[in-house]
Design an enzyme around this catalytic site. Structure first.
Site, short mmCIF file in Angstrom:
data_model
loop_
_atom_site.label_atom_id
_atom_site.label_comp_id
_atom_site.label_asym_id
_atom_site.label_seq_id
_atom_site.Cartn_x
_atom_site.Cartn_y
_atom_site.Cartn_z
N GLY A 1 13.33 -2.86 -1.55
CA GLY A 1 13.17 -2.28 -2.87
C GLY A 1 13.63 -0.83 -2.96
O GLY A 1 14.27 -0.43 -3.94
N HIS B 1 9.19 -9.12 0.47
CA HIS B 1 7.87 -9.13 1.11
C HIS B 1 6.72 -8.99 0.12
O HIS B 1 5.56 -9.07 0.50
CB HIS B 1 7.78 -8.05 2.20
CG HIS B 1 7.59 -6.66 1.71
ND1 HIS B 1 6.38 -6.01 1.79
CD2 HIS B 1 8.46 -5.78 1.14
CE1 HIS B 1 6.51 -4.78 1.30
NE2 HIS B 1 7.76 -4.62 0.90
N ASN C 1 2.71 -0.43 -9.35
CA ASN C 1 2.22 -0.93 -8.08
C ASN C 1 0.77 -0.58 -7.82
O ASN C 1 0.09 -1.25 -7.04
CB ASN C 1 3.09 -0.41 -6.93
CG ASN C 1 3.33 1.09 -7.01
OD1 ASN C 1 3.84 1.59 -8.01
ND2 ASN C 1 2.97 1.81 -5.97
N CYS D 1 2.96 3.21 0.37
CA CYS D 1 3.80 4.26 0.90
C CYS D 1 3.08 5.60 0.99
O CYS D 1 3.56 6.54 1.61
CB CYS D 1 5.06 4.41 0.05
SG CYS D 1 6.06 2.91 0.01
#
Length: 392
Positions: free
Chosen positions: A72, A202, A152, A326
């Site tokens: 991504g 994923h 997200n 992240c």
């Protein structure tokens, strides 16, 4: 109850057995380089093209518009930098939001250092942009709008169709980071007027390290990786054949029963939300109450630290997240939670539980039971909580 309960599916998902089974031959038997002209290479080439067809079918795109990437973040970088540098003669202005994934935000910051101008749109308390703000931000120099499909961290789904219509009307390219949405939301790039779309395997039970970028035919953008002639000379590097095969199988499986899967996830999501609010006080649900990803639940618990909550949950065999994968190692509060107006002290008490295909209602009940105990134990050590109880 099984030993470990995984509720961090927004960070990553396990590879499904059917996906792995389809990948294995391309590690061991059909290991040929797709660029080779002999039969072993042709088998790999055919597998790559078959996967490309599967991705295109799901998105309502042409196979020639699908390009495989390393994930991504690479797809985001390629879309944004590629459009910026290829169209700088037309303008130097980009519009995005304050709640994008860092794969977008850091790319935009990089372009600002190269002389481009970027507008970062505010969002409301639910993480939703204001369409009028978007319209008012457009200038004669605007060449790209890049706004994520779904967030997200808090799961909010943006008004993508309206954004696409505005971009098309103004002749501006529209890119969406759909990494969280693909595999969980039905997407037709033509119906939504999307010019570029990023995805990553994923996030929907495929392997890590493989993604794709949809590029509408006729879109002008520079390459990100120079070298060989792979991906029709637009993305150099020997193809990750097993990964590509896995992506193709995973996306095919994700959309075979998407309505049924989403109905199950929404039922579990609403059960989790209700039980948490019934069991714990001083709690806030982050994100839009209905316009959100089926499996996403994001809470903020007052008077506690998210890191302590996560560690305590892990000791009980439960995996969650205090923010995006992240940045989960950072002590700074989530930029998304700050953008929706939460003060630092509340943003620090965040917990994201993202549900997947393998979660059950029994797990939901167990997690809420343990979560209630942990929150109370942590609050018992907080003088702020004691003060709040006295003032209540």
């Amino acid at each position: 109850m099984k030993n470990y309960i995984y509720m961090d599916n927004s960070a990553t998902t396990p590879v499904k057995k059917e996906v792995l089974d389809e990948m294995i031959p391309y590690f061991i038997e059909n290991y040929g380089n797709p660029s080779s002209i002999y039969s072993l290479g042709s088998k790999s080439k055919n597998a790559v093209e078959s996967a490309r067809d599967k991705v295109a079918k799901v998105l309502g795109a042409k196979s020639s518009e699908i390009f495989f990437t390393g994930g991504g973040s690479e797809s985001d970088n390629w879309a944004i930098k590629g459009i910026a540098f290829a169209n700088k003669n037309k303008g130097n202005h980009i519009i995005t939001t304050k709640i994008e994934h860092h794969g977008v935000l850091h790319t935009c910051e990089y372009l600002e250092r190269k002389g481009f101008k970027v507008t970062y749109l505010d969002v409301d308390e639910y993480g939703m942009i204001d369409i009028n703000d978007l319209k008012n931000s457009i200038t004669d120099e605007t060449i790209l709008i890049t706004i994520m499909f779904a967030n997200n961290e808090i799961g909010t789904i943006q008004p993508i169709k309206e954004i696409g219509e505005i971009a098309k009307e103004k002749g501006i390219y529209f890119h969406t980071d759909a990494v969280q949405a693909v595999g969980h939301v039905k997407i037709d790039v033509n119906e939504l007027n999307i010019d570029l779309l990023s995805l990553s395997a994923h996030k929907f039970y495929g392997p890590k390290g493989i993604g794709a970028l949809y590029i509408r035919r006729g879109v002008k953008l520079d390459s990100l990786i120079e070298g060989g002639a792979q991906e029709r000379s637009r993305r150099a590097g020997t193809e990750n054949v097993p990964g590509i095969v896995g992506l193709g199988k995973a996306i095919e499986l994700a959309y075979e029963n998407i309505d049924e899967n989403n109905e199950k996830l929404i039922t579990l999501r609403e059960r989790l939300i209700k039980k948490v609010f019934d069991s714990i006080d001083y709690v806030r649900l982050n994100g839009h109450p209905t316009k959100r990803l089926p499996g996403n639940v994001s809470f903020c618990f007052k008077f506690i630290e998210g890191e302590s909550l996560l560690l305590s949950l892990d000791m009980e065999g439960i995996a969650g997240s205090s923010g995006s994968a992240c940045t989960s190692g950072s002590l700074d509060p989530s930029h998304v939670l700050l953008a929706i107006g939460l003060p630092h002290e509340i943003a620090h008490g965040s917990l994201r539980l993202s549900l997947g295909d393998f979660n059950t209602k029994e797990e939901i009940d167990y997690v809420v039971e343990k979560l209630t105990e942990i929150v109370q134990r942590l609050r018992d050590m907080s003088p702020l909580y004691e003060k709040a109880k006295e003032e209540k």
